[in-house]
Motif scaffolding. Sequence first.
Motif, PDB file in Angstrom:
ATOM      1  N   LEU A  56      -9.698 -62.825 -44.713  1.00 16.91           N
ATOM      2  CA  LEU A  56     -10.420 -63.403 -45.774  1.00 16.91           C
ATOM      3  C   LEU A  56      -9.746 -63.138 -46.854  1.00 16.91           C
ATOM      4  CD1 LEU A  56     -14.131 -62.113 -44.889  1.00 16.91           C
ATOM      5  CD2 LEU A  56     -13.136 -64.429 -44.407  1.00 16.91           C
ATOM      6  N   SER A  57      -8.826 -62.188 -47.459  1.00 17.51           N
ATOM      7  CA  SER A  57      -8.190 -62.099 -48.273  1.00 17.51           C
ATOM      8  C   SER A  57      -7.104 -63.302 -48.334  1.00 17.51           C
ATOM      9  CB  SER A  57      -7.572 -60.852 -48.446  1.00 17.51           C
ATOM     10  OG  SER A  57      -6.329 -60.396 -47.441  1.00 17.51           O
ATOM     11  N   LEU A  58      -6.531 -63.531 -47.111  1.00 18.41           N
ATOM     12  CA  LEU A  58      -5.729 -64.876 -47.025  1.00 18.41           C
ATOM     13  C   LEU A  58      -6.259 -66.145 -47.595  1.00 18.41           C
ATOM     14  CD1 LEU A  58      -3.711 -63.842 -43.720  1.00 18.41           C
ATOM     15  CD2 LEU A  58      -2.847 -63.817 -46.048  1.00 18.41           C
ATOM     16  N   VAL A  59      -7.411 -66.262 -47.023  1.00 16.16           N
ATOM     17  CA  VAL A  59      -8.207 -67.592 -47.324  1.00 16.16           C
ATOM     18  C   VAL A  59      -8.358 -67.572 -49.127  1.00 16.16           C
ATOM     19  CG1 VAL A  59     -10.472 -68.516 -47.572  1.00 16.16           C
ATOM     20  CG2 VAL A  59      -9.686 -67.487 -45.412  1.00 16.16           C
ATOM     21  N   ALA A  76      -1.797 -76.730 -45.940  1.00 16.28           N
ATOM     22  CA  ALA A  76      -2.532 -75.555 -46.457  1.00 16.28           C
ATOM     23  C   ALA A  76      -3.883 -75.664 -46.046  1.00 16.28           C
ATOM     24  CB  ALA A  76      -2.209 -75.328 -47.916  1.00 16.28           C
ATOM     25  N   LEU A  77      -4.651 -76.791 -46.234  1.00 16.69           N
ATOM     26  CA  LEU A  77      -6.155 -76.806 -46.124  1.00 16.69           C
ATOM     27  C   LEU A  77      -6.587 -76.472 -44.312  1.00 16.69           C
ATOM     28  CD1 LEU A  77      -8.816 -77.060 -47.022  1.00 16.69           C
ATOM     29  CD2 LEU A  77      -8.543 -79.765 -46.687  1.00 16.69           C
ATOM     30  N   GLY A  78      -5.573 -77.021 -43.721  1.00 18.63           N
ATOM     31  CA  GLY A  78      -5.740 -76.695 -42.234  1.00 18.63           C
ATOM     32  C   GLY A  78      -5.485 -75.194 -41.806  1.00 18.63           C
ATOM     33  N   ILE A  79      -4.411 -74.712 -42.512  1.00 15.46           N
ATOM     34  CA  ILE A  79      -4.322 -73.274 -42.101  1.00 15.46           C
ATOM     35  C   ILE A  79      -5.601 -72.381 -42.634  1.00 15.46           C
ATOM     36  CG2 ILE A  79      -2.852 -71.365 -42.897  1.00 15.46           C
ATOM     37  CD1 ILE A  79      -0.418 -73.189 -42.724  1.00 15.46           C
ATOM     38  N   CYS A  80      -6.016 -72.888 -43.862  1.00 13.92           N
ATOM     39  CA  CYS A  80      -7.207 -72.183 -44.450  1.00 13.92           C
ATOM     40  C   CYS A  80      -8.378 -72.223 -43.321  1.00 13.92           C
ATOM     41  CB  CYS A  80      -7.531 -72.945 -45.719  1.00 13.92           C
ATOM     42  SG  CYS A  80      -8.858 -71.845 -46.739  1.00 13.92           S
ATOM     43  N   TRP A  81      -8.452 -73.369 -42.889  1.00 15.46           N
ATOM     44  CA  TRP A  81      -9.674 -73.496 -41.927  1.00 15.46           C
ATOM     45  C   TRP A  81      -9.355 -72.851 -40.468  1.00 15.46           C
ATOM     46  CZ3 TRP A  81     -14.337 -75.034 -42.200  1.00 15.46           C
ATOM     47  CH2 TRP A  81     -14.911 -75.539 -43.292  1.00 15.46           C
ATOM     48  N   GLY A  82      -8.122 -72.610 -40.243  1.00 10.09           N
ATOM     49  CA  GLY A  82      -7.750 -71.775 -39.184  1.00 10.09           C
ATOM     50  C   GLY A  82      -7.983 -70.392 -39.113  1.00 10.09           C
ATOM     51  N   LEU A  83      -7.854 -69.930 -40.790  1.00 13.76           N
ATOM     52  CA  LEU A  83      -8.144 -68.446 -40.866  1.00 13.76           C
ATOM     53  C   LEU A  83      -9.574 -68.042 -40.875  1.00 13.76           C
ATOM     54  CD1 LEU A  83      -5.442 -68.107 -43.733  1.00 13.76           C
ATOM     55  CD2 LEU A  83      -5.532 -66.938 -41.760  1.00 13.76           C
ATOM     56  N   GLY A 180       5.535 -66.214 -37.332  1.00 12.42           N
ATOM     57  CA  GLY A 180       3.924 -66.135 -37.245  1.00 12.42           C
ATOM     58  C   GLY A 180       3.243 -66.703 -35.865  1.00 12.42           C
ATOM     59  N   ALA A 181       3.874 -67.766 -35.568  1.00  9.85           N
ATOM     60  CA  ALA A 181       3.302 -68.329 -34.240  1.00  9.85           C
ATOM     61  C   ALA A 181       3.725 -67.445 -32.993  1.00  9.85           C
ATOM     62  CB  ALA A 181       3.811 -69.612 -34.008  1.00  9.85           C
ATOM     63  N   LEU A 182       5.011 -66.999 -33.066  1.00  7.64           N
ATOM     64  CA  LEU A 182       5.431 -66.297 -32.040  1.00  7.64           C
ATOM     65  C   LEU A 182       4.816 -64.684 -32.187  1.00  7.64           C
ATOM     66  CD1 LEU A 182       9.508 -66.829 -32.176  1.00  7.64           C
ATOM     67  CD2 LEU A 182       7.740 -67.597 -30.626  1.00  7.64           C
ATOM     68  N   LEU A 183       4.697 -64.196 -33.058  1.00  7.15           N
ATOM     69  CA  LEU A 183       3.841 -63.019 -33.305  1.00  7.15           C
ATOM     70  C   LEU A 183       2.452 -63.039 -33.027  1.00  7.15           C
ATOM     71  CD1 LEU A 183       5.207 -61.602 -36.675  1.00  7.15           C
ATOM     72  CD2 LEU A 183       5.314 -60.299 -34.219  1.00  7.15           C
ATOM     73  N   PHE A 184       1.786 -64.405 -33.138  1.00  9.74           N
ATOM     74  CA  PHE A 184       0.486 -64.522 -32.746  1.00  9.74           C
ATOM     75  C   PHE A 184       0.327 -64.546 -31.096  1.00  9.74           C
ATOM     76  CE2 PHE A 184      -3.400 -66.232 -34.948  1.00  9.74           C
ATOM     77  CZ  PHE A 184      -4.378 -65.945 -34.023  1.00  9.74           C
ATOM     78  N   MET A 185       1.415 -65.295 -30.383  1.00  9.03           N
ATOM     79  CA  MET A 185       1.608 -65.231 -29.067  1.00  9.03           C
ATOM     80  C   MET A 185       1.618 -64.000 -28.572  1.00  9.03           C
ATOM     81  SD  MET A 185       3.994 -68.620 -28.732  1.00  9.03           S
ATOM     82  CE  MET A 185       4.172 -68.657 -27.072  1.00  9.03           C
ATOM     83  N   TYR A 212      -2.137 -59.395 -37.586  1.00  8.70           N
ATOM     84  CA  TYR A 212      -2.153 -59.456 -39.285  1.00  8.70           C
ATOM     85  C   TYR A 212      -0.801 -59.990 -39.372  1.00  8.70           C
ATOM     86  CZ  TYR A 212      -6.443 -56.708 -39.219  1.00  8.70           C
ATOM     87  OH  TYR A 212      -7.669 -56.148 -39.562  1.00  8.70           O
ATOM     88  N   ALA A 213       0.508 -59.600 -38.899  1.00  9.63           N
ATOM     89  CA  ALA A 213       1.625 -60.028 -39.465  1.00  9.63           C
ATOM     90  C   ALA A 213       1.799 -61.528 -39.289  1.00  9.63           C
ATOM     91  CB  ALA A 213       2.819 -59.370 -38.842  1.00  9.63           C
ATOM     92  N   ALA A 214       1.217 -61.918 -38.076  1.00  9.27           N
ATOM     93  CA  ALA A 214       1.191 -63.472 -37.718  1.00  9.27           C
ATOM     94  C   ALA A 214       0.471 -64.186 -38.733  1.00  9.27           C
ATOM     95  CB  ALA A 214       0.654 -63.630 -36.356  1.00  9.27           C
ATOM     96  N   GLN A 215      -0.736 -63.880 -38.936  1.00 10.02           N
ATOM     97  CA  GLN A 215      -1.694 -64.442 -39.922  1.00 10.02           C
ATOM     98  C   GLN A 215      -0.995 -64.611 -41.216  1.00 10.02           C
ATOM     99  OE1 GLN A 215      -4.029 -66.413 -38.787  1.00 10.02           O
ATOM    100  NE2 GLN A 215      -5.394 -65.476 -37.488  1.00 10.02           N
ATOM    101  N   GLY A 216      -0.563 -63.605 -41.633  1.00  8.65           N
ATOM    102  CA  GLY A 216       0.164 -63.333 -43.097  1.00  8.65           C
ATOM    103  C   GLY A 216       1.356 -64.209 -43.093  1.00  8.65           C
TER     104      GLY A 216
END
Length: 232
Positions: A56-59, A76-83, A180-185, A212-216
């Motif tokens: 939520l702090s990233l939002v 950026a709006l798409g990433i916000c919705w993803g968060l 970020g995507a690789l860390l998410f995987m 957390y690293a991926a989302q950041g």
Amino acid sequence: MDILETDTRYRRKNTADAVSRALFLLPFLASCGLYFFLWLPEPSWLSAGVKALPILSLVVFLLAQARRDGAWAPSALGICWGLLFSSVGDTCLVWSLFLPGMAVFAGGHVCYLWALGLHPLHPRLLLLGGLAWAGAYGALWPCLPPGVHVPAVGVYGALLAAVGWRALAHPAPRLAAGAGALLFMASDLALALDHFCGRLPHARLLVMATYYAAQGLLAFSAPRVRPRPKET
């Protein structure tokens, strides 16, 4: 000479802007530190809130960025919705609601795909993403319970691989998104292995640190609406 001076000023402004954006990520870093410091047992509403706080702090970070710019960059709006989807998925996983959590996170990955777009294609990266998906799915297949988990994990893994493909397909300025995507995987693979195939050592620490690293990184990669420099 005027053009060179303008270009130098523009580069300095970009550097200062990057430093300013990094400072606005301090609440995210502080809330991540709070999560790992408290290390609350799950499930509880308090642990769910502390777990979702970094996301939520990233939002808030992206909202502040859009406010400074006076407009939203579409990606950026798409990433916000993803968060936002991710914060709901985190809450589901606190109560071990694995399938609902996976469904919500899938919605978040669709938002990330919308943010990253489909150009340039880079079919070789698509092939590598497909091979990574096949390898991970093959490793999980013997552990999956029969029924809905088999197709659900397959579809989710394909979405996750697609996000990795699109993030890595972008040129150098979007390397943060690729990392970020690789860390998410890596985070989701560790979570799935721990959930379906048996306990991994320090699984929660591994999953949450990479998550957390991926989302950041994904949030930091979100582009801004920037005016073009004036030519003099």
